[in-house]
Design a protein around this motif. Sequence first.
Motif, PDB file in Angstrom:
ATOM      1  N   LEU A  95       0.555   0.346   2.616  1.00 26.10           N
ATOM      2  CA  LEU A  95      -0.415   0.049   2.138  1.00 26.10           C
ATOM      3  C   LEU A  95      -2.416   0.322   2.293  1.00 26.10           C
ATOM      4  N   ALA A  96      -1.979  -0.173   4.058  1.00 24.90           N
ATOM      5  CA  ALA A  96      -3.484   1.043   4.711  1.00 24.90           C
ATOM      6  C   ALA A  96      -3.697   2.200   4.802  1.00 24.90           C
ATOM      7  N   ASP A  97      -2.894   2.787   5.163  1.00 20.46           N
ATOM      8  CA  ASP A  97      -2.362   4.003   5.366  1.00 20.46           C
ATOM      9  C   ASP A  97      -2.899   4.383   3.739  1.00 20.46           C
ATOM     10  N   LEU A  98      -1.567   4.378   2.859  1.00 21.59           N
ATOM     11  CA  LEU A  98      -2.809   4.946   1.655  1.00 21.59           C
ATOM     12  C   LEU A  98      -3.890   4.930   1.368  1.00 21.59           C
ATOM     13  N   ILE A  99      -4.280   4.109   1.338  1.00 22.78           N
ATOM     14  CA  ILE A  99      -5.821   4.180   0.983  1.00 22.78           C
ATOM     15  C   ILE A  99      -7.147   4.532   2.382  1.00 22.78           C
ATOM     16  N   ILE A 100      -6.394   4.306   3.331  1.00 21.37           N
ATOM     17  CA  ILE A 100      -7.517   5.395   3.706  1.00 21.37           C
ATOM     18  C   ILE A 100      -7.032   7.009   4.812  1.00 21.37           C
ATOM     19  N   THR A 101      -5.509   7.358   5.144  1.00 20.61           N
ATOM     20  CA  THR A 101      -5.482   8.634   5.385  1.00 20.61           C
ATOM     21  C   THR A 101      -5.910   9.130   4.465  1.00 20.61           C
ATOM     22  N   PRO A 102      -5.493   9.542   3.243  1.00 16.03           N
ATOM     23  CA  PRO A 102      -5.674   9.924   2.294  1.00 16.03           C
ATOM     24  C   PRO A 102      -7.485  10.461   1.783  1.00 16.03           C
ATOM     25  N   TRP A 103      -8.294   9.187   2.403  1.00 18.23           N
ATOM     26  CA  TRP A 103      -9.746   9.281   1.594  1.00 18.23           C
ATOM     27  C   TRP A 103      -9.707  10.421   3.244  1.00 18.23           C
ATOM     28  N   ILE A 104      -9.749   9.944   4.344  1.00 20.90           N
ATOM     29  CA  ILE A 104     -10.121  11.031   5.445  1.00 20.90           C
ATOM     30  C   ILE A 104     -10.273  12.420   4.953  1.00 20.90           C
ATOM     31  N   MET A 105      -8.997  12.961   4.390  1.00 24.93           N
ATOM     32  CA  MET A 105      -8.633  13.923   4.394  1.00 24.93           C
ATOM     33  C   MET A 105      -9.814  14.702   3.783  1.00 24.93           C
ATOM     34  N   GLY A 106      -9.974  14.216   2.537  1.00 24.06           N
ATOM     35  CA  GLY A 106     -10.828  14.569   1.807  1.00 24.06           C
ATOM     36  C   GLY A 106     -10.452  13.937   0.228  1.00 24.06           C
ATOM     37  N   ARG A 107      -9.372  12.763  -0.319  1.00 23.56           N
ATOM     38  CA  ARG A 107      -9.157  12.361  -1.199  1.00 23.56           C
ATOM     39  C   ARG A 107     -10.977  11.839  -1.784  1.00 23.56           C
ATOM     40  N   GLU A 108     -10.939  11.545  -3.249  1.00 32.88           N
ATOM     41  CA  GLU A 108     -12.696  11.716  -3.039  1.00 32.88           C
ATOM     42  C   GLU A 108     -13.065  10.424  -4.821  1.00 32.88           C
ATOM     43  N   GLN A 109     -11.611  11.105  -5.831  1.00 30.46           N
ATOM     44  CA  GLN A 109     -11.312   9.803  -6.251  1.00 30.46           C
ATOM     45  C   GLN A 109     -11.002   8.322  -5.706  1.00 30.46           C
ATOM     46  N   PRO A 110     -11.200   6.761  -6.201  1.00 33.09           N
ATOM     47  CA  PRO A 110     -10.202   5.663  -6.047  1.00 33.09           C
ATOM     48  C   PRO A 110      -8.511   6.067  -6.069  1.00 33.09           C
ATOM     49  N   LEU A 111      -7.896   5.211  -5.527  1.00 31.96           N
ATOM     50  CA  LEU A 111      -6.854   5.303  -5.756  1.00 31.96           C
ATOM     51  C   LEU A 111      -6.461   4.269  -6.963  1.00 31.96           C
ATOM     52  N   LYS A 112      -5.828   4.744  -7.429  1.00 34.99           N
ATOM     53  CA  LYS A 112      -5.133   3.859  -8.585  1.00 34.99           C
ATOM     54  C   LYS A 112      -3.915   2.840  -7.872  1.00 34.99           C
ATOM     55  N   ILE A 113      -4.092   1.733  -8.250  1.00 33.75           N
ATOM     56  CA  ILE A 113      -2.627   1.208  -7.713  1.00 33.75           C
ATOM     57  C   ILE A 113      -2.394  -0.009  -9.314  1.00 33.75           C
TER      58      ILE A 113
END
Length: 296
Positions: A95-113
Motif C-alpha cells: 500500500l505504501a508503494d501504491l500511494i507514493i510511487t504512482p504519485w511521484i511518477m505523475g498521478r494527479e488524481q487521488p487513489l480510490k481505495i
Amino acid sequence: MIRFLILFCLSLAITAETKFFVLGSGTPNPNPDRSGSAYLVLANDTPYLFDFGPGVVRKMSALSKSWGGAYSELEVENLEYAFLTHFHSDHSLGLADLIITPWIMGREQPLKIFGPASTADMAESIIKAYQPDIDYRINGTQPQNSTGYKVVFTKLNEGLVYKDQNIQVLAFLNAHGDVKESFGFVIETEDKKILISGDTGPSENLIKYGKNLDILVHEVYSQAGFNQKTPDWQKYHKAHHTSPSELAAIAKQIKPKKLVLSHILFWGATEEEILQEMTTHYSGKIILAKDLLLVE
C-alpha cells in the motif's frame, strides 16, 4: 460501406476486450519468484487493482512500455482504483508503494481505495509516516503536484461496491476463519465475468455469486503438505484455506470456463504435484498462476 461497418465492429470488439493479469501469486512466504497477492483487470484501457501485496507496483511496471512491457495503459501513474480483500499483510504490504510511487511518477488524481474498515487507518498512517518526504517533494525544487498522493476511501459492504462505464465490482463475504471483514470480488466488464476468491475456506457466498464465470481465481493448499502439519496448524489452515478436493467440489458446482490456482500454499510440493492433486478430483480447465501471467 459494408467493409467500413465490419472494420468498425471489429475495432469495437478489440477495444472491449478485457485483460486479466496476475501480478502477484504468492503467500506470506517470501518466495522471490512470487510477489504478494495482486491482480489487475484492464478494461477499456483503464487498470483496476485487486489486492496490493508486496512488489505490486514493480510488477505492474514490468508490464508497461516504459519498462519493456507491451502496455502503455499500465504505466503506474494510471493506477487510480484499488480493491482490498482483507487486511493480511501479504495482500496489503504494497500500500505504501501504491500511494507514493504512482504519485511521484505523475498521478494527479487521488487513489480510490475500496476495502475493509481497517484499510483507512493503514492509508492514513502511511501518509503520516511519509509526510516529510511528501512535503519535500511538493515544497522543494522537485515539481510535484499536491494531490496524487491523497486517498479517497470507501468501506466495503456486501453487494455492489463500484460501477463505471468500464466495470462493476461486487463484494461478498467469504470464509477466512475468524476474520470478519474478508471479501471476495465478482468483476464484470463488457466481455468478462471474473471472480477472485480472496483467502477463504469453502464459501457458500462464493458459490452463490459464482455463476457464469469466465475466470475463477481461487486459493488452494497442498494436501500432501497439509497432511504433514501438526494438529494445531491443520486446524488453522482448515478454517482459513481450501484443499484441492474442496476446491474441485466448488468448481464442479459453478463450472467456470477457467480455474486459476493462486495464493498456493505449496509446503514443499511442486507445481506438477499441485496440479495432480487437483486433476484427481477435477477435469475442467486449470491454470496455475505465475506472476505477470495474462489469463485470456
